[in-house]
Enzyme design. Structure first.
Site, PDB file in Angstrom:
ATOM      1  N   LYS A  18       0.866  -1.182   0.000  1.00  0.00           N
ATOM      2  CA  LYS A  18       0.000   0.000   0.000  1.00  0.00           C
ATOM      3  C   LYS A  18       0.893   1.219   0.000  1.00  0.00           C
ATOM      4  O   LYS A  18       2.023   1.171   0.478  1.00  0.00           O
ATOM      5  CB  LYS A  18      -0.880   0.011   1.257  1.00  0.00           C
ATOM      6  CG  LYS A  18      -2.114   0.874   1.112  1.00  0.00           C
ATOM      7  CD  LYS A  18      -3.212   0.163   0.350  1.00  0.00           C
ATOM      8  CE  LYS A  18      -4.395   1.073   0.085  1.00  0.00           C
ATOM      9  NZ  LYS A  18      -5.548   0.316  -0.448  1.00  0.00           N
ATOM     10  N   ASP A  37      -7.000   4.389  -4.599  1.00  0.00           N
ATOM     11  CA  ASP A  37      -7.671   4.188  -3.304  1.00  0.00           C
ATOM     12  C   ASP A  37      -8.295   5.548  -2.982  1.00  0.00           C
ATOM     13  O   ASP A  37      -8.524   6.352  -3.909  1.00  0.00           O
ATOM     14  CB  ASP A  37      -6.650   3.746  -2.232  1.00  0.00           C
ATOM     15  CG  ASP A  37      -7.310   3.284  -0.939  1.00  0.00           C
ATOM     16  OD1 ASP A  37      -7.860   2.179  -0.908  1.00  0.00           O
ATOM     17  OD2 ASP A  37      -7.315   4.053   0.054  1.00  0.00           O
TER      18      ASP A  37
HETATM   19  P1  NDP Z   1     -12.893   7.676  -2.832  1.00  0.00           P
HETATM   20  O1  NDP Z   1     -11.842   8.684  -2.564  1.00  0.00           O
HETATM   21  O2  NDP Z   1     -13.413   7.522  -4.205  1.00  0.00           O
HETATM   22  O3  NDP Z   1     -14.147   7.948  -1.876  1.00  0.00           O
HETATM   23  C1  NDP Z   1     -14.004   7.954  -0.504  1.00  0.00           C
HETATM   24  C2  NDP Z   1     -15.328   8.357   0.123  1.00  0.00           C
HETATM   25  O4  NDP Z   1     -15.232   8.185   1.527  1.00  0.00           O
HETATM   26  C3  NDP Z   1     -15.664   9.813  -0.112  1.00  0.00           C
HETATM   27  O5  NDP Z   1     -17.054   9.966  -0.140  1.00  0.00           O
HETATM   28  C4  NDP Z   1     -15.040  10.470   1.110  1.00  0.00           C
HETATM   29  O6  NDP Z   1     -15.610  11.702   1.458  1.00  0.00           O
HETATM   30  C5  NDP Z   1     -15.348   9.452   2.181  1.00  0.00           C
HETATM   31  N1  NDP Z   1     -14.365   9.550   3.254  1.00  0.00           N
HETATM   32  C6  NDP Z   1     -13.019   9.495   3.137  1.00  0.00           C
HETATM   33  N2  NDP Z   1     -12.440   9.670   4.335  1.00  0.00           N
HETATM   34  C7  NDP Z   1     -13.459   9.837   5.203  1.00  0.00           C
HETATM   35  C8  NDP Z   1     -13.513  10.057   6.602  1.00  0.00           C
HETATM   36  N3  NDP Z   1     -12.387  10.135   7.333  1.00  0.00           N
HETATM   37  N4  NDP Z   1     -14.742  10.158   7.179  1.00  0.00           N
HETATM   38  C9  NDP Z   1     -15.878  10.087   6.436  1.00  0.00           C
HETATM   39  N5  NDP Z   1     -15.883   9.885   5.113  1.00  0.00           N
HETATM   40  C10 NDP Z   1     -14.688   9.761   4.525  1.00  0.00           C
HETATM   41  O7  NDP Z   1     -12.318   6.300  -2.261  1.00  0.00           O
HETATM   42  P2  NDP Z   1     -12.795   4.815  -2.590  1.00  0.00           P
HETATM   43  O8  NDP Z   1     -14.263   4.788  -2.798  1.00  0.00           O
HETATM   44  O9  NDP Z   1     -11.891   4.266  -3.627  1.00  0.00           O
HETATM   45  O10 NDP Z   1     -12.421   4.066  -1.227  1.00  0.00           O
HETATM   46  C11 NDP Z   1     -13.359   3.931  -0.148  1.00  0.00           C
HETATM   47  C12 NDP Z   1     -12.900   2.800   0.759  1.00  0.00           C
HETATM   48  O11 NDP Z   1     -12.850   1.576   0.009  1.00  0.00           O
HETATM   49  C13 NDP Z   1     -11.521   2.939   1.395  1.00  0.00           C
HETATM   50  O12 NDP Z   1     -11.525   2.322   2.661  1.00  0.00           O
HETATM   51  C14 NDP Z   1     -10.635   2.147   0.446  1.00  0.00           C
HETATM   52  O13 NDP Z   1      -9.442   1.712   1.083  1.00  0.00           O
HETATM   53  C15 NDP Z   1     -11.562   0.993   0.126  1.00  0.00           C
HETATM   54  N6  NDP Z   1     -11.245   0.248  -1.092  1.00  0.00           N
HETATM   55  C16 NDP Z   1     -11.209   0.869  -2.301  1.00  0.00           C
HETATM   56  C17 NDP Z   1     -10.953   0.129  -3.438  1.00  0.00           C
HETATM   57  C18 NDP Z   1     -11.009   0.734  -4.798  1.00  0.00           C
HETATM   58  O14 NDP Z   1     -10.970  -0.038  -5.772  1.00  0.00           O
HETATM   59  N7  NDP Z   1     -11.122   2.030  -4.966  1.00  0.00           N
HETATM   60  C19 NDP Z   1     -10.636  -1.305  -3.358  1.00  0.00           C
HETATM   61  C20 NDP Z   1     -10.797  -1.871  -2.040  1.00  0.00           C
HETATM   62  C21 NDP Z   1     -11.055  -1.097  -0.964  1.00  0.00           C
HETATM   63  P3  NDP Z   1     -14.816  13.088   1.158  1.00  0.00           P
HETATM   64  O15 NDP Z   1     -15.095  13.368  -0.286  1.00  0.00           O
HETATM   65  O16 NDP Z   1     -15.431  14.073   2.095  1.00  0.00           O
HETATM   66  O17 NDP Z   1     -13.370  12.834   1.444  1.00  0.00           O
END
Ligand code: NDP
Length: 451
Positions: free
Chosen positions: A130, A170
């Site tokens: 990561k 991510d």
């Molecule tokens: P994105 O950046 O596309 O979206 C993240 C979302 O989560 C946004 O809506 C963001 O809001 C919100 N968020 C982030 N940090 C926080 C926080 N501290 N508190 C509340 N909301 C928060 O990321 P992904 O959708 O790609 O990733 C989401 C999760 O899925 C993570 O845990 C990631 O590790 C996991 N994941 C992702 C994969 C992928 O293929 N993308 C694969 C496997 C796991 P804001 O806009 O306000 O920051």
């Protein structure tokens, strides 16, 4: 059992905490895995002699570096970059890059550790890694994001390669960032290879990679629900997040007949009692991916919805909850509320979104609960499929990729059931996922000697 493995694991955990001070998320992730493997260590004490826990929790390599860049006002900015190459026993390192102000060594190590087991579960040959930075893309111009990505890759390119380490996206790293990172990698290395995944469709990306994590989580949920004769059809679903994973989890859940009533971001959540539909979801994709707006705007656009600032969506009554935002976003109290409201299934799209207290409550209530390393593995699995397509210089159709994704999620479910089933038919998906991943990685490490 005479308990020697439990005593060993307890003492191992005390040592790990002392050796890695202040790394709360890393301790939490390791604690969850070690508690799942106690009985296996009891049966195979040679793993204790081989010091597998000590080895598997020590990253093979950690790279930490300065990322200098200049903002649009001509001011010098300095961020910190990371790449944690945790384990390469079963394949080249593979894992996403996160750009978020909360990024630190503990979060990188927890994610790389989780990734090792998740990648093992996919059945594809990928090790765990990561990376990321405490850079905050929020409010930055495209030009600033590009300059940052170029500076980040200028250092990272020394440590990655198609047969060495293949990063992906991510939190905070989507198609735009992968484009800038890939462009700089290609320029510096003078090679066009599949060294990053999540690439654009015109330059090596796989169909369905953007959708894969959210879709895969729904395929996994369908398998879980089927064990109790249920499915998404007619269910109310609460989702957190509104980024890549949340959008596509919502899309697939809707298409499977569910009503998705919430989305969120770090400022609050929206509740739409009528449920999302294709048109509303397209609007959310535009809002988040193109305009980079905030989820509160949904309630201005669609008056049936309400916006709740500063809150998470777990108080909304639902049958299925899908945490798809970030780690530790669902605590013990939120779990109690979900259970009191009749939730029967919690499927993690994010990595480690449920706290240990929440997981204990779900298990105690014997509801269907799956950890992210099982249910969100569709993303990295499809990255693995992108690597294969790049290697053979072919492009598969969306149907071909979808069929493979479906099969992989189904295989992961079968592995969880194999290692996590209890006598009364209850499946402990945490134990199942951890044990299946651990057995594969530990076995490969032993085969390869003391390296
Ligand atoms: P994105 O950046 O596309 O979206 C993240 C979302 O989560 C946004 O809506 C963001 O809001 C919100 N968020 C982030 N940090 C926080 C926080 N501290 N508190 C509340 N909301 C928060 O990321 P992904 O959708 O790609 O990733 C989401 C999760 O899925 C993570 O845990 C990631 O590790 C996991 N994941 C992702 C994969 C992928 O293929 N993308 C694969 C496997 C796991 P804001 O806009 O306000 O920051």
């Amino acid at each position: 059992m005479n308990g020697f493995a439990q005593r060993y694991v307890d003492s191992f955990m005390s040592g790990l905490i002392a050796r890695n001070p202040g790394e709360a998320e890393f301790h939490q992730a390791v604690g969850e895995v070690t508690s799942s493997v106690v009985s296996y260590l009891e049966a195979y004490p040679n793993l204790i002699e081989e010091k597998i826990l000590e080895r598997i929790t020590e990253p093979e390599r950690v790279v930490m570096f300065r990322v200098p860049w200049m903002d649009d006002r001509g001011q010098v900015q300095i961020n910190r970059g990371f790449r944690v190459q945790m384990n390469s026993a079963i394949g080249p390192y593979k894992g996403g890059i996160r750009f978020h102000p909360s990024v630190n060594l503990s979060i990188m190590k927890f994610l790389a550790f989780e990734q090792t087991f998740k990648n093992a579960l996919t059945t594809l040959p990928m090790g765990g890694a990561k990376g990321g930075s405490d850079f905050n893309p929020r409010g930055k111009s495209d030009a600033e994001v590009m300059r940052f990505c170029q500076s980040f890759m200028t250092e990272l390119q020394r440590h990655i390669g198609q047969d060495t380490d293949v990063p992906a996206g991510d939190i905070g790293v989507g198609g735009r960032e992968i484009g800038y990172l890939f462009g700089q990698y290609k320029r510096l290395r003078d090679e066009f290879t599949g060294t990053l995944t999540g690439k654009g469709l015109a330059w090596g990306g796989s169909l369905l990679r953007p959708e894969a994590t959210g879709y895969g989580a729904c395929y996994f949920a369908e398998e879980m629900l089927a064990t109790r004769g249920e499915g998404f059809k007619g269910k109310t679903v609460v989702i957190s997040g509104s980024g890549n994973v949340a959008q596509h989890a919502a899309e697939k859940a809707m298409r499977l007949g569910a009503k998705v009533v919430t989305l969120s971001d770090s400022d609050g959540f929206i509740h739409d009692p009528d449920g999302l539909d294709e048109e509303k979801l397209q609007w959310v994709k535009q809002l988040k991916n193109m305009r980079r707006g905030r989820i509160r705007e949904y309630a201005d656009k669609f008056p049936t919805a309400s916006y709740y600032p500063g809150q998470r969506p777990w108080g909304i009554k639902c049958n299925i909850a899908m945490p798809c935002a970030t780690q530790n976003e669902l605590d013990g109290d939120a779990a109690a509320t979900l259970l009191a409201n009749g939730c029967i299934c919690v499927v993690e799209g994010a990595n480690m979104p449920s706290t240990p207290e929440a997981i204990a409550r779900f298990k105690e209530a014997r509801i269907l609960y799956s950890p992210g390393k099982a249910s969100n593995a569709g993303g990295v699995a499809t990255s693995g499929l992108e690597m294969t397509q790049n290697s053979v210089r072919q492009k598969w159709t969306a149907d071909e990729v979808d069929a493979q994704l479906h099969r992989i999620m189904s295989d992961i479910h079968a592995a969880c059931a194999k290692y996590g089933s209890e006598g009364d038919g209850y499946i402990d998906y945490v134990k199942g996922a951890n044990l299946a991943g651990f057995i594969k990685v530990a076995g490969a490490m032993i085969d390869q000697g003391l390296v």
